[in-house]
Design a protein around this motif. Sequence first.
Motif, short mmCIF file in Angstrom:
data_model
loop_
_atom_site.label_atom_id
_atom_site.label_comp_id
_atom_site.label_asym_id
_atom_site.label_seq_id
_atom_site.Cartn_x
_atom_site.Cartn_y
_atom_site.Cartn_z
N THR A 79 39.52 34.91 31.02
CA THR A 79 38.64 36.02 31.34
C THR A 79 39.02 36.55 32.71
N ILE A 80 39.28 37.85 32.76
CA ILE A 80 39.63 38.51 34.02
C ILE A 80 38.45 39.35 34.45
N THR A 81 38.00 39.13 35.68
CA THR A 81 36.88 39.90 36.24
C THR A 81 37.32 40.54 37.55
N THR A 82 36.67 41.63 37.90
CA THR A 82 36.95 42.25 39.19
C THR A 82 36.41 41.33 40.27
N SER A 83 37.11 41.26 41.37
CA SER A 83 36.72 40.38 42.47
C SER A 83 35.63 41.03 43.31
N LYS A 84 34.83 40.20 43.95
CA LYS A 84 33.82 40.73 44.88
C LYS A 84 34.49 41.38 46.09
N ASP A 85 35.80 41.07 46.30
CA ASP A 85 36.55 41.69 47.39
C ASP A 85 36.87 43.15 47.09
N GLY A 86 36.74 43.57 45.83
CA GLY A 86 36.96 44.96 45.45
C GLY A 86 38.43 45.34 45.43
N GLY A 87 38.68 46.63 45.34
CA GLY A 87 40.05 47.14 45.33
C GLY A 87 40.84 46.64 44.15
N ALA A 88 42.06 46.22 44.40
CA ALA A 88 42.99 45.78 43.36
C ALA A 88 42.80 44.32 42.97
N PHE A 89 41.83 43.63 43.57
CA PHE A 89 41.68 42.19 43.39
C PHE A 89 40.90 41.83 42.12
N VAL A 90 41.45 40.85 41.38
CA VAL A 90 40.79 40.32 40.20
C VAL A 90 40.83 38.80 40.27
N GLU A 91 40.00 38.17 39.42
CA GLU A 91 39.99 36.71 39.32
C GLU A 91 40.14 36.34 37.85
N ILE A 92 40.95 35.31 37.60
CA ILE A 92 41.25 34.87 36.23
C ILE A 92 40.65 33.49 36.02
N SER A 93 39.71 33.39 35.09
CA SER A 93 39.09 32.11 34.75
C SER A 93 39.85 31.48 33.59
N ASN A 94 39.95 30.17 33.60
CA ASN A 94 40.64 29.36 32.59
C ASN A 94 42.15 29.62 32.60
N PHE A 95 42.69 29.94 33.75
CA PHE A 95 44.12 30.23 33.86
C PHE A 95 44.93 29.03 33.39
N GLY A 96 45.91 29.25 32.53
CA GLY A 96 46.78 28.19 32.02
C GLY A 96 46.07 27.19 31.14
N ASP A 97 44.80 27.44 30.88
CA ASP A 97 43.96 26.53 30.11
C ASP A 97 43.80 25.18 30.81
N PHE A 98 43.98 25.20 32.15
CA PHE A 98 43.81 23.96 32.91
C PHE A 98 43.13 24.18 34.26
N MET A 99 43.00 25.43 34.71
CA MET A 99 42.40 25.69 36.02
C MET A 99 40.87 25.78 35.88
N TYR A 100 40.19 24.99 36.68
CA TYR A 100 38.72 24.97 36.65
C TYR A 100 38.11 25.92 37.68
N VAL A 101 38.95 26.49 38.53
CA VAL A 101 38.50 27.50 39.48
C VAL A 101 39.30 28.77 39.22
N PRO A 102 38.74 29.93 39.51
CA PRO A 102 39.47 31.18 39.24
C PRO A 102 40.74 31.32 40.08
N VAL A 103 41.75 31.89 39.48
CA VAL A 103 43.00 32.21 40.15
C VAL A 103 42.89 33.67 40.58
N LYS A 104 43.29 33.96 41.81
CA LYS A 104 43.21 35.33 42.32
C LYS A 104 44.50 36.07 41.99
N ALA A 105 44.36 37.36 41.68
CA ALA A 105 45.51 38.20 41.36
C ALA A 105 45.19 39.63 41.78
N THR A 106 46.20 40.49 41.73
CA THR A 106 46.00 41.91 42.02
C THR A 106 46.67 42.74 40.94
N ILE A 107 46.14 43.93 40.74
CA ILE A 107 46.74 44.90 39.83
C ILE A 107 46.81 46.22 40.58
#
Length: 167
Positions: A79-107
Amino acid sequence: MKKMTPSSPLTLASKFTSVDSLYPFLVGIVIFIVALILSSCSKDDAAAEDFSADASKLAGTYTVTDTDEYDEIETYEVTITTSKDGGAFVEISNFGDFMYVPVKATIKGKTFDIPHQTFKGKTMTIVLSGSGSLAGDVLSFKYILDTDDDYSFEHNCAATKKQGITN
């Protein structure tokens, strides 16, 4: 008290034409020109752009087909959600099917980036990074997972957005 007589025009001209007396004047002119040039430069257009629309468009639930360097394939959802930081920042939940905390990314436009991030667990530290691109509802990306015991894993992923589900 000694009375000072004004310098003659010829004496003043000789003082202004000597190299030693022009040095401070020339330095001042150079500093002024440099300051003028620097102040007239505009900020980087990319930094001024607002990529929040790209982040909103990316938000949603995706089915990921993840292929590792040994051609083993795993399918899972993120699940990709927009980050509270706004702008191009997003957070990815369940990244790699092993991450228990969101991974940060940008688009930014069609460019997807996962900057280097370090995650510390009870028994292992991992560093994650990657990049990719967005084409329609398909996000293609590669990521590298480095562990603190000198293992490195490379993955190629194709994530397809599930229709009707956005966050």
